[in-house]
Design an enzyme around this catalytic site. Sequence first.
Site, mmCIF file in Angstrom:
data_model
loop_
_atom_site.group_PDB
_atom_site.id
_atom_site.type_symbol
_atom_site.label_atom_id
_atom_site.label_comp_id
_atom_site.label_asym_id
_atom_site.label_seq_id
_atom_site.Cartn_x
_atom_site.Cartn_y
_atom_site.Cartn_z
ATOM 1 N N CYS A 99 9.636 6.018 6.969
ATOM 2 C CA CYS A 99 9.482 4.908 7.910
ATOM 3 C C CYS A 99 10.424 5.036 9.120
ATOM 4 O O CYS A 99 10.209 5.908 9.949
ATOM 5 C CB CYS A 99 9.677 3.595 7.178
ATOM 6 N N ARG A 133 1.958 -6.165 11.322
ATOM 7 C CA ARG A 133 2.785 -5.450 10.340
ATOM 8 C C ARG A 133 1.871 -4.972 9.207
ATOM 9 O O ARG A 133 1.052 -5.740 8.688
ATOM 10 C CB ARG A 133 3.860 -6.408 9.802
ATOM 11 N N HIS A 195 7.337 3.724 1.103
ATOM 12 C CA HIS A 195 8.518 3.216 0.398
ATOM 13 C C HIS A 195 8.176 3.107 -1.087
ATOM 14 O O HIS A 195 7.124 3.520 -1.533
ATOM 15 C CB HIS A 195 8.866 1.808 0.923
HETATM 16 N N1 GLN Z 1 10.602 0.538 13.002
HETATM 17 C C1 GLN Z 1 10.140 0.407 11.642
HETATM 18 C C2 GLN Z 1 8.797 -0.336 11.675
HETATM 19 O O1 GLN Z 1 7.840 0.314 11.978
HETATM 20 C C3 GLN Z 1 11.127 -0.155 10.728
HETATM 21 C C4 GLN Z 1 10.584 -0.486 9.355
HETATM 22 C C5 GLN Z 1 11.013 0.418 8.229
HETATM 23 O O2 GLN Z 1 11.790 1.381 8.362
HETATM 24 N N2 GLN Z 1 10.468 0.071 7.022
HETATM 25 O O3 GLN Z 1 8.649 -1.465 11.403
#
Ligand code: GLN
Length: 246
Positions: A99, A133, A195
């Site tokens: 990420c 998101r 993740h």
């Molecule tokens: N900049 C990242 C995003 O796309 C941060 C999130 C993450 O590392 N999980 O939201």
Amino acid sequence: MTTESPRCLVVGWLYGTKMNIYGDRGNVLAIAQRARWRDIDVEIREIGFGESIPDDVDIFFWGGGQDQEQVAVSHDMQGEKAEQLRTSIENGAAMLAVCGGYQLLGHEYRPHNGEPLRGIGLFDATSMAGPERFIGNVVVNSRWGILVGFENHSGLTWLGEGVEPLGKIQVGCGNNGQDGTEGAIYRNAIGCYLHGALLPKNPALTDWLVEMGLRHRYGSADLPAIDDDLERRAHETAMQRAFTTR
Ligand code: GLN
């Protein structure tokens, strides 16, 4: 009778305390434990702000972090430090970046607010914060078989021409929710949005990173099989959950 000294590996954990969300530290633990189960000594070395990249790291891990943490890390990972990391990967070191860490391995990450954050250009890829998101379980078809993970990012990553993705999305959004790709691969470096932590539930990928680390240090690698029943069950459960909750 010669008593061979045990093999060892050095794991470089980039910004461990700063870039470590959604269970990402579990990836470092999985790499170390699956090596130790094969009697390989593992040294985990955290590489923080202002610290140079040691030249004897076999496997790097760079976890995720929120946008504000990425600002500080992006400013630190520039110049000689960025060059040292690129050189390590060119010399065959392995890497997993997730990420926020993944995004900074590309050319840049453009957050919703503030200046674009410069990456190190290891991956020919560019990322920018998107309007929504992406949160949820992810299933990816990869050269290691099915990978399962969890995504939570607003960033959209676009790969340059010819860049190998980690794999094809079966469930979830991945790089950008549009082109069906997830992650990126360059030499022995992998970037992705998975993740979870990713590696405890995907032992084939974990072992590949350990093997690449051994090749980097010894020129060859042999990893005896170990009992993966628990990992396989965790993988199966995560996959079933992903398909039933999509
Ligand atoms: N900049 C990242 C995003 O796309 C941060 C999130 C993450 O590392 N999980 O939201």
